[in-house]
Design a protein around this motif. Structure first.
Motif, short mmCIF file in Angstrom:
data_model
loop_
_atom_site.label_atom_id
_atom_site.label_comp_id
_atom_site.label_asym_id
_atom_site.label_seq_id
_atom_site.Cartn_x
_atom_site.Cartn_y
_atom_site.Cartn_z
N ASP A 279 91.51 20.16 -93.34
CA ASP A 279 91.12 19.50 -94.59
C ASP A 279 91.86 18.18 -94.68
O ASP A 279 93.06 18.16 -94.90
CB ASP A 279 91.46 20.39 -95.78
CG ASP A 279 90.65 21.66 -95.75
OD1 ASP A 279 91.21 22.73 -95.98
OD2 ASP A 279 89.45 21.57 -95.43
N GLY B 295 84.58 9.42 -86.43
CA GLY B 295 84.42 10.85 -86.21
C GLY B 295 85.73 11.46 -85.72
O GLY B 295 86.54 10.80 -85.06
N ARG B 296 85.96 12.72 -86.10
CA ARG B 296 87.24 13.33 -85.74
C ARG B 296 87.35 13.58 -84.25
O ARG B 296 88.44 13.55 -83.68
CB ARG B 296 87.42 14.63 -86.51
CG ARG B 296 87.64 14.36 -87.98
CD ARG B 296 87.92 15.61 -88.74
NE ARG B 296 88.20 15.28 -90.13
CZ ARG B 296 88.64 16.16 -91.00
NH1 ARG B 296 88.83 17.41 -90.63
NH2 ARG B 296 88.88 15.80 -92.24
N THR C 10 80.55 21.56 -83.77
CA THR C 10 81.73 21.13 -83.01
C THR C 10 82.65 22.30 -82.74
O THR C 10 83.18 22.45 -81.63
CB THR C 10 82.48 20.04 -83.80
OG1 THR C 10 81.54 19.12 -84.32
CG2 THR C 10 83.46 19.33 -82.91
N VAL C 11 82.85 23.14 -83.77
CA VAL C 11 83.74 24.29 -83.59
C VAL C 11 83.19 25.22 -82.52
O VAL C 11 83.93 25.69 -81.64
CB VAL C 11 83.91 25.04 -84.93
CG1 VAL C 11 84.62 26.37 -84.70
CG2 VAL C 11 84.70 24.19 -85.90
N MET D 260 78.41 19.37 -92.80
CA MET D 260 79.10 20.66 -92.59
C MET D 260 78.54 21.35 -91.37
O MET D 260 79.24 21.98 -90.60
CB MET D 260 78.92 21.56 -93.82
CG MET D 260 79.67 21.07 -95.05
SD MET D 260 81.41 20.66 -94.75
CE MET D 260 81.36 18.87 -94.77
N VAL E 163 88.73 19.41 -86.44
CA VAL E 163 87.50 19.30 -87.24
C VAL E 163 87.55 20.25 -88.44
O VAL E 163 86.87 20.01 -89.43
CB VAL E 163 86.22 19.59 -86.43
CG1 VAL E 163 85.96 18.48 -85.45
CG2 VAL E 163 86.29 20.92 -85.74
N THR E 164 88.36 21.30 -88.37
CA THR E 164 88.42 22.22 -89.51
C THR E 164 89.56 21.86 -90.45
O THR E 164 89.75 22.53 -91.46
CB THR E 164 88.61 23.66 -89.02
OG1 THR E 164 89.71 23.69 -88.12
CG2 THR E 164 87.37 24.17 -88.32
N ARG F 4 77.39 19.96 -88.78
CA ARG F 4 77.91 19.29 -87.59
C ARG F 4 79.31 19.83 -87.24
O ARG F 4 79.64 20.01 -86.08
CB ARG F 4 77.96 17.80 -87.88
CG ARG F 4 78.18 17.02 -86.62
CD ARG F 4 78.02 15.57 -86.88
NE ARG F 4 78.76 14.82 -85.90
CZ ARG F 4 78.89 13.52 -85.94
NH1 ARG F 4 78.33 12.84 -86.92
NH2 ARG F 4 79.56 12.90 -85.01
N ARG F 5 80.08 20.07 -88.28
CA ARG F 5 81.41 20.61 -88.04
C ARG F 5 81.33 21.96 -87.35
O ARG F 5 82.06 22.24 -86.41
CB ARG F 5 82.13 20.75 -89.39
CG ARG F 5 83.49 21.39 -89.26
CD ARG F 5 84.16 21.56 -90.59
NE ARG F 5 84.52 20.28 -91.18
CZ ARG F 5 85.26 20.19 -92.29
NH1 ARG F 5 85.65 21.27 -92.91
NH2 ARG F 5 85.57 19.02 -92.79
N ARG F 6 80.36 22.78 -87.82
CA ARG F 6 80.23 24.11 -87.20
C ARG F 6 79.83 23.98 -85.73
O ARG F 6 80.35 24.69 -84.87
CB ARG F 6 79.17 24.92 -87.97
CG ARG F 6 79.26 26.41 -87.66
CD ARG F 6 78.39 27.22 -88.59
NE ARG F 6 78.80 27.16 -89.97
CZ ARG F 6 77.94 27.16 -91.00
NH1 ARG F 6 76.65 27.20 -90.79
NH2 ARG F 6 78.39 27.11 -92.23
#
Lengths: 380, 277
Positions: B276, B114-115, A7-8, A1, B273-274, A3-5
């Protein structure tokens, strides 16, 4: 999670970077800090400009026109806006200039012997061998050449003295034009001068002593009404191939007929000048040029302009014998004005005005309305 | 996630498979084939126009007589305002929204890729196909031009004639410059594509954007806005046909498209990436 942040956040930074990039691209290029140059007096600067030897250079000239010339539908004129001219010279009389316009281009090449003018939109080449046009110029204004003193130092003194009679000439610090250090020579009208111009700024290259930018500023605004200046300048020998021109295959090559002005032409010109009775009213910055234009000449002018417009618009019909409402055309451009002197139309731009009386009297000058009105009253 | 890294497929294979996936669609082949018709139609139209009196048309069309290598450049500039943005939008729409519509995007998202890499591969596919489309138009245009109009060199707008090598260089430069502009539009289309599962929405929104930009560019009252509009830079690309080559406007338009690419890809990444699964 996490990592997602990351990236954002990285993507958000990317968006901001892209938007910033757009902003940077949209901003006009900064001129950079003013260079430090040795002090120079206005007289010495003008003298060095007049003494300067022509140098070889190539560059782009940006013309910013904000004259505020009224727009009349369909009539070609100096339109407001920016345009660019590219030019090269070898400093010895050879010259190349290119005027890009939209998706066409006009190229002027002077190879020292022949001048060529290429127009891509029409695919035409106009060939003008040297010597076919120059001879005519001195005849029109005899005496002007002799009047000019040969000594540039004397000439510059005279120029500065003449200019100083009506204006303050100062060197207003330094600047950068086309990434070259320049002196800013400023001509300001004396407070007694009745002109709409505030000042004329000439940027003089500190090394070549060539004017690199001329700006005319008017009362009431900071932005120049006209600014002509180099946006890019490469000093040094230029590619010799730039100064030769071969008409492309398939282009129409025309050579305008060169003929000596005949006695009839001269007589006609003299008659026109006598009729027009051009006179200069006022002096210095409030100089007003006044003349009396014969009514038929005005009509002829308007017809010529419309005919040209027809030609551009590819309407092949001939426009002979058409009635042209000159006064109506003028009224579209300016505002009607009347007074003790008569009545007419006043066309104003940001650098001055033109007053055209209904009886053909014309007064032109970089002056406010009242001065034009006074001047036209003096026209006989 | 880190345990899955080792099982990733090699990048080259993924890129190849993406291209194969696009090229194997019949509509791609049909679309590319019909793009080839554009320079042929333009060439034939100009061929008839050249027979008449005077220049064949405004701008580049005026110098096309006996000057066939101008045709690819002419066709690319003809296609740039509408057709090529549409082509870019189609690739971008198929890439993410099309997959989402078929439900195959879900499979890709939960796969051990990975996305960001997924987006990169999709962007590679769109970019390559845009380049292919532009190159194809230019190639067919050059052949058609030489057949119909002849000409060994290239007459520039400035009136000078370039040698064959220089002329081909100018055509390649035009291909690259135009492709970058298509990428700029396609990147924004990718961002839209990441937000929807209807390819038609992507195409409609992109084309509407291009048209709105062009309309905004037509109002001189909005000239403060023009430097930000990608469409406003397209007019200046005709500088490629001037001699000597003025590079300032070409760099500016390429940098402008680059900004659009950065913005579009960042937005697409943010959305993907966000998302779902």
């Amino acid at each position: 999670m996490n990592r997602r942040r990351v990236t954002v956040v990285a993507a958000a930074v990317g968006v901001i970077a892209g938007a910033t990039g757009l902003g940077v691209l949209a901003m006009p290029a900064g001129a950079g800090p003013a260079p430090v140059l040795p002090d120079v007096s206005a007289e010495a600067l003008v003298e060095s400009v007049l003494n300067a030897k022509p140098a070889a250079f190539g560059g782009s000239v940006a013309v910013n026109n904000d004259l505020g010339i009224p727009v009349i539908a369909g009539v070609p004129q100096l339109s407001d806006g920016a345009s660019t001219l590219r030019m090269w010279t070898d400093g010895e009389g050879k010259l190349r200039a290119q005027l890009p316009g939209g998706d066409s281009e006009r190229t002027f090449v002077d190879d020292g012997e022949t001048a060529w003018l290429w127009d891509s939109a029409e695919q035409t080449v106009t060939k003008m061998p040297h010597g076919s046009f120059e001879e005519r110029k001195p005849e029109l204004k005899p005496g002007e050449q002799q009047a000019a003193p040969a000594d540039p130092v004397t000439l510059s003194r005279q120029v500065v003295a003449a200019v100083q009679e009506y204006s303050d000439v100062t060197v207003d610090g330094t600047a950068r034009v086309a990434n070259r250090p320049v002196y800013e020579l400023v001509l300001t009208p004396k407070p007694t001068e009745k002109t709409v111009l505030r000042e004329v700024r000439v940027a003089v290259d500190s090394e070549l002593r060539v004017p690199l930018r001329v700006a005319v500023l008017t009362n009431g605004t900071d932005a120049p009404a006209v600014q002509v200046g180099f946006s890019e300048l490469n000093v040094g020998p230029q590619d010799a191939s730039l100064f030769s021109f071969t008409p492309p295959a398939g282009a129409k090559v025309s050579e305008p007929e060169s003929h000596e002005p005949t006695a009839e032409d001269k007589a006609a010109a003299e008659k026109a000048i006598t009729e027009a009775n051009p006179q200069v009213i006022g002096e210095g910055w409030d100089t007003v040029l006044a003349a009396r234009v014969p009514q038929d000449a005005l009509t002829f002018l308007a017809e010529g302009q419309q005919g040209e417009q027809r030609g551009n618009g590819r309407w092949q019909e001939e426009g002979e014998g058409r009635e042209v409402d000159v006064q109506g055309l003028l009224r579209q451009l300016g505002k009607p004005l009347s007074g003790a002197w008569g009545s007419g139309t006043l066309i104003t731009t940001r650098v001055g005005g033109v007053l055209i009386a209904d009886d053909g009297r014309v007064a032109v000058g970089a002056v406010p309305e009242q001065v034009l009105v006074d001047a036209i009253g003096q026209v006989k | 996630m880190s345990a899955l890294v080792a099982t990733r497929a090699p990048l080259g294979r993924q890129l190849r498979s993406e291209l194969r996936w696009i090229l194997r669609r019949p509509r791609t082949v049909i679309g590319l084939a019909s793009l080839c018709l554009v320079p042929i139609l333009a060439g034939v139209g100009l061929w008839f126009a050249v027979d008449g009196d005077g220049p064949a048309g405004p701008g580049l069309a005026a110098i096309i007589a006996g000057n066939g290598l101008v045709l690819p450049v002419f066709t690319l500039f003809l296609a740039l305002p509408l057709l090529l943005p549409l082509v870019g939008a189609i690739w971008a729409a198929d890439g993410l929204a099309g997959e989402a519509q078929h439900g195959t995007l879900r499979g890709l998202m939960i796969s051990p890729v990975g996305r960001i890499r997924l987006l990169g591969i999709k962007a590679f596919g769109v970019a390559t196909m845009s380049l292919v489309a532009v190159t194809l138009i230019a190639f067919v245009g050059a052949i058609t031009g030489v057949v119909l109009f002849g000409g060994e060199g290239m007459l520039t707008l400035s009136g000078s004639t370039l040698s064959l090598g220089e002329a081909l260089g100018r055509i390649v430069l035009t291909i690259l410059l135009v492709t970058v502009q298509v990428w700029g539009v396609a990147a924004i289309a990718m961002a839209i594509s990441a937000c929807t599962e209807h390819p038609l929405v992507v195409m409609a929104a992109t084309m509407a954007g291009v048209i709105v930009f062009a309309v905004l560019g037509a109002f001189s009252a909005l000239d403060w806005l023009h430097p930000y509009l990608i469409t406003s830079a397209w007019q200046g690309l005709v500088d490629v046909m001037r001699d000597p080559l003025p590079t300032e406007e070409l760099w500016r338009s390429t940098a402008l498209a680059g900004c659009y690419i950065v913005i579009g890809m960042s937005l697409a990444a943010m959305r993907l990436v966000t998302k779902d699964n």
